[in-house]
Design a protein around this motif. Structure first.
Motif, PDB file in Angstrom:
ATOM      1  N   THR A   1       0.861  -1.183   0.000  1.00 12.56           N
ATOM      2  CA  THR A   1       0.000   0.000   0.000  1.00 12.56           C
ATOM      3  C   THR A   1       0.896   1.232   0.000  1.00 12.56           C
ATOM      4  O   THR A   1       1.875   1.301   0.758  1.00 12.56           O
ATOM      5  CB  THR A   1      -0.913   0.022   1.235  1.00 12.56           C
ATOM      6  N   ALA A   2       0.567   2.198  -0.883  1.00 11.40           N
ATOM      7  CA  ALA A   2       1.438   3.355  -1.051  1.00 11.40           C
ATOM      8  C   ALA A   2       0.654   4.654  -0.934  1.00 11.40           C
ATOM      9  O   ALA A   2      -0.581   4.667  -0.945  1.00 11.40           O
ATOM     10  CB  ALA A   2       2.146   3.285  -2.404  1.00 11.40           C
TER      11      ALA A   2
ATOM     12  N   GLY B   1       5.462   7.526  -5.546  1.00 10.39           N
ATOM     13  CA  GLY B   1       4.958   7.387  -4.181  1.00 10.39           C
ATOM     14  C   GLY B   1       5.981   6.836  -3.226  1.00 10.39           C
ATOM     15  O   GLY B   1       7.158   6.647  -3.569  1.00 10.39           O
ATOM     16  N   LYS B   2       5.537   6.591  -2.016  1.00 16.28           N
ATOM     17  CA  LYS B   2       6.357   5.955  -0.994  1.00 16.28           C
ATOM     18  C   LYS B   2       5.517   4.904  -0.289  1.00 16.28           C
ATOM     19  O   LYS B   2       4.278   4.968  -0.278  1.00 16.28           O
ATOM     20  CB  LYS B   2       6.899   6.987  -0.003  1.00 16.28           C
ATOM     21  N   VAL B   3       6.186   3.944   0.294  1.00 17.12           N
ATOM     22  CA  VAL B   3       5.487   2.831   0.940  1.00 17.12           C
ATOM     23  C   VAL B   3       4.731   3.327   2.163  1.00 17.12           C
ATOM     24  O   VAL B   3       5.272   4.044   3.006  1.00 17.12           O
ATOM     25  CB  VAL B   3       6.476   1.717   1.334  1.00 17.12           C
ATOM     26  N   ARG B   4       3.489   2.926   2.247  1.00 18.17           N
ATOM     27  CA  ARG B   4       2.658   3.256   3.413  1.00 18.17           C
ATOM     28  C   ARG B   4       2.515   2.055   4.331  1.00 18.17           C
ATOM     29  O   ARG B   4       2.596   2.174   5.549  1.00 18.17           O
ATOM     30  CB  ARG B   4       1.276   3.721   2.942  1.00 18.17           C
ATOM     31  N   ARG B   5       2.307   0.870   3.731  1.00 14.94           N
ATOM     32  CA  ARG B   5       2.119  -0.340   4.541  1.00 14.94           C
ATOM     33  C   ARG B   5       2.436  -1.568   3.695  1.00 14.94           C
ATOM     34  O   ARG B   5       2.193  -1.582   2.491  1.00 14.94           O
ATOM     35  CB  ARG B   5       0.679  -0.413   5.062  1.00 14.94           C
TER      36      ARG B   5
ATOM     37  N   TYR C   1      -0.276   0.537  -4.296  1.00  9.21           N
ATOM     38  CA  TYR C   1      -1.672   0.872  -4.545  1.00  9.21           C
ATOM     39  C   TYR C   1      -2.238   1.608  -3.333  1.00  9.21           C
ATOM     40  O   TYR C   1      -1.881   1.310  -2.190  1.00  9.21           O
ATOM     41  CB  TYR C   1      -2.478  -0.397  -4.805  1.00  9.21           C
ATOM     42  N   SER C   2      -3.123   2.555  -3.609  1.00  4.88           N
ATOM     43  CA  SER C   2      -3.762   3.292  -2.514  1.00  4.88           C
ATOM     44  C   SER C   2      -5.152   2.731  -2.291  1.00  4.88           C
ATOM     45  O   SER C   2      -5.727   2.073  -3.177  1.00  4.88           O
ATOM     46  CB  SER C   2      -3.855   4.779  -2.864  1.00  4.88           C
TER      47      SER C   2
ATOM     48  N   GLY D   1      -7.598   3.290  -4.990  1.00  6.64           N
ATOM     49  CA  GLY D   1      -7.407   2.661  -6.285  1.00  6.64           C
ATOM     50  C   GLY D   1      -6.331   3.279  -7.150  1.00  6.64           C
ATOM     51  O   GLY D   1      -6.162   2.872  -8.305  1.00  6.64           O
ATOM     52  N   GLU D   2      -5.576   4.230  -6.626  1.00  4.87           N
ATOM     53  CA  GLU D   2      -4.503   4.838  -7.409  1.00  4.87           C
ATOM     54  C   GLU D   2      -3.282   3.916  -7.432  1.00  4.87           C
ATOM     55  O   GLU D   2      -3.083   3.087  -6.536  1.00  4.87           O
ATOM     56  CB  GLU D   2      -4.117   6.182  -6.810  1.00  4.87           C
ATOM     57  N   VAL D   3      -2.452   4.095  -8.469  1.00  6.51           N
ATOM     58  CA  VAL D   3      -1.226   3.325  -8.637  1.00  6.51           C
ATOM     59  C   VAL D   3      -0.040   4.272  -8.512  1.00  6.51           C
ATOM     60  O   VAL D   3      -0.053   5.374  -9.056  1.00  6.51           O
ATOM     61  CB  VAL D   3      -1.194   2.628 -10.013  1.00  6.51           C
ATOM     62  N   PHE D   4       1.007   3.824  -7.786  1.00  5.05           N
ATOM     63  CA  PHE D   4       2.180   4.664  -7.582  1.00  5.05           C
ATOM     64  C   PHE D   4       3.452   3.916  -7.973  1.00  5.05           C
ATOM     65  O   PHE D   4       3.589   2.711  -7.733  1.00  5.05           O
ATOM     66  CB  PHE D   4       2.282   5.104  -6.119  1.00  5.05           C
TER      67      PHE D   4
END
Length: 437
Positions: free
Chosen positions: A133-134, A149-153, A176-177, A180-183
């Motif tokens: 998850t980003a 992006g950067k890693v969120r989880r 992925y957020s 539904g967004e892609v990073f």
């Protein structure tokens, strides 16, 4: 015949590492350049071998050159700021294409099973998915990174489930957020965060070059996280790729990963040489020194017996049974080098509480020129002082001069404390020495 003997010796010497790595989780990072090389299948074969030896394997691949190729083919110029790609909407499409192509290529190679090839009978199952998850990197220094992006989880539970099912997990630098967004992500960051989330035993970074000392340009064998931090601060001229890998290694070890390795992928078999030989071929990073002197435990008995067996066969040491070692294990001190016992000694305190015997001092043949015997002796000297021991004794048949050179003085059998005197073996006819603490 000599070639056969070399292979047999190597295979036997690798057995402690085979046992140590089984059922351990390794996260391996390799850049997109590796995928384009003609001999990339050799690296895949080494991955398959690790899996066959019971390693729980997570592979994180990069795609930077593949994205650059897509961008330039369409007449554009790759945009970077502080070594991070600026991913606009058009570039994001290239990122998706590159990730898909590389992932399929790796999966295809891992699926090989041609008879007579290194992959024959491997039957490797590969699992990919939305494990990362980003969130957007946002605007930095006035620069909008758009879809970078950067890693969120990291979904560690889902990855563990796949590993429990004996699958190799393959992760692309895509996040992925929840909306539904892609990073587009840094592959090194993904590998680092995955290793931390899984609390992996090892993070392995396959690099494009060796990590060398800025002073003499010689390869660096080992670093603590503190030494890495100092190196990064004091050496601004470090190659960017090496600096990124060192930072990833340091960060992972500071957050619970046991070991991180930087390995030059251009050396054929480098991964196997690093993991299954005593001194490896890359740079090992750990939170503490990977060679330590410590108190022995029951788990160390097998390693101690393997270490002293050649010396017992030569008559240098008295033969000791496993039962005797188990009874006296609290008296033993060992030198452990990355899980391998390369030195040991025993410290038997006499009943009078004023004297002690040094016994079973042994150092592995491959490490006898590194002053490790001196280190063990110094350790015991400090131990004697802390326990208020006044005199140390030793019995020796073939290393008398070594002890004399370190301050021991020959004495008579009658000078020994009573337990040592009564246990003296006249048939062995050992020389007796002592040293006041």
């Amino acid at each position: 015949m000599e070639h056969q003997s070399t292979f047999v010796n190597w295979f036997r010497n690798s057995s402690p590492y085979i046992h140590a790595h089984r059922n351990r989780t390794f996260v391996i990072f390799f850049g997109g350049n590796a995928v384009t090389e003609p001999d990339f299948d050799n690296l895949i074969h080494d991955f398959a071998l690790l899996r066959s030896l019971g390693v729980r394997l997570v592979l994180v691949h990069g795609i930077r050159p593949q994205i650059d190729e897509q961008v330039t083919e369409h007449g554009n110029t790759p945009q970077f700021h502080h070594h991070l790609r600026i991913t606009d909407a058009t570039t994001l499409q290239y990122v998706k294409q590159a990730a898909g192509l590389v992932r399929v290529e790796i999966e295809a190679l891992l699926s090989m099973g041609v008879s007579g090839s290194p992959m024959a009978g491997a039957k490797i199952r590969v699992a990919s998915g939305n494990f990362v998850t980003a969130k957007p990197l946002g605007v930095l220094d006035g620069i909008d990174y758009c879809h970078t992006g950067k890693v969120r989880r990291i979904d560690a539970q889902a990855i563990h489930q796949q590993l429990d099912q004996q699958n190799v997990v393959l992760i692309s630098p895509i996040g992925y957020s929840p909306s539904g967004e892609v990073f587009n992500l840094s592959a090194e960051e993904v590998a680092t965060e995955v290793a931390i989330a899984l609390q992996a035993e090892k993070l392995i970074l396959l690099t494009e070059q060796n990590c060398v000392s800025p002073n003499d340009n010689r390869p660096i064998q080992q670093l603590t996280t503190a030494q890495v931090s100092a190196l990064l601060q004091d050496t601004p001229a470090l190659p960017d790729e090496v600096a990124r890998s060192l930072h990833a290694a340091m960060q992972s070890c500071e957050k619970g990963v046991q070991r991180a390795h930087l390995i030059n992928r251009h050396v054929d078999g480098a991964l196997l040489l690093e993991l299954f030989t005593r001194d490896g071929i890359g740079t090992l990073v750990s939170s503490t020194a990977f060679e330590t002197i410590r108190q022995a435990t029951l788990d160390d008995i097998g390693g101690i017996m393997e270490l002293i067996k050649p010396l017992e066969q030569q008559g240098i040491l008295v033969k000791r049974s496993r039962e005797k070692l188990e009874m006296e294990i609290g008296d033993y001190i060992i030198i452990e080098r990355d899980g391998l016992i390369i030195g040991c000694t025993a410290f038997h305190v006499m009943d009078d509480g004023n004297s002690a015997e040094i016994a079973c001092l042994a150092v592995h043949a491959d490490y006898q020129k590194g002053a490790r015997g001196n280190s063990l002796l110094e350790y015991l000297g400090n131990k004697a002082k802390s326990e208020q021991i006044q005199r140390l004794f030793v019995r020796s048949t073939q290393t008398v001069h070594w002890f004399v050179e370190r301050g021991f003085t020959p004495c008579e059998i009658d000078d020994l404390p009573e337990p040592m005197k009564s246990a003296y073996n006249y048939q062995r006819n050992s020389k007796v020495l002592y040293k006041d603490v």
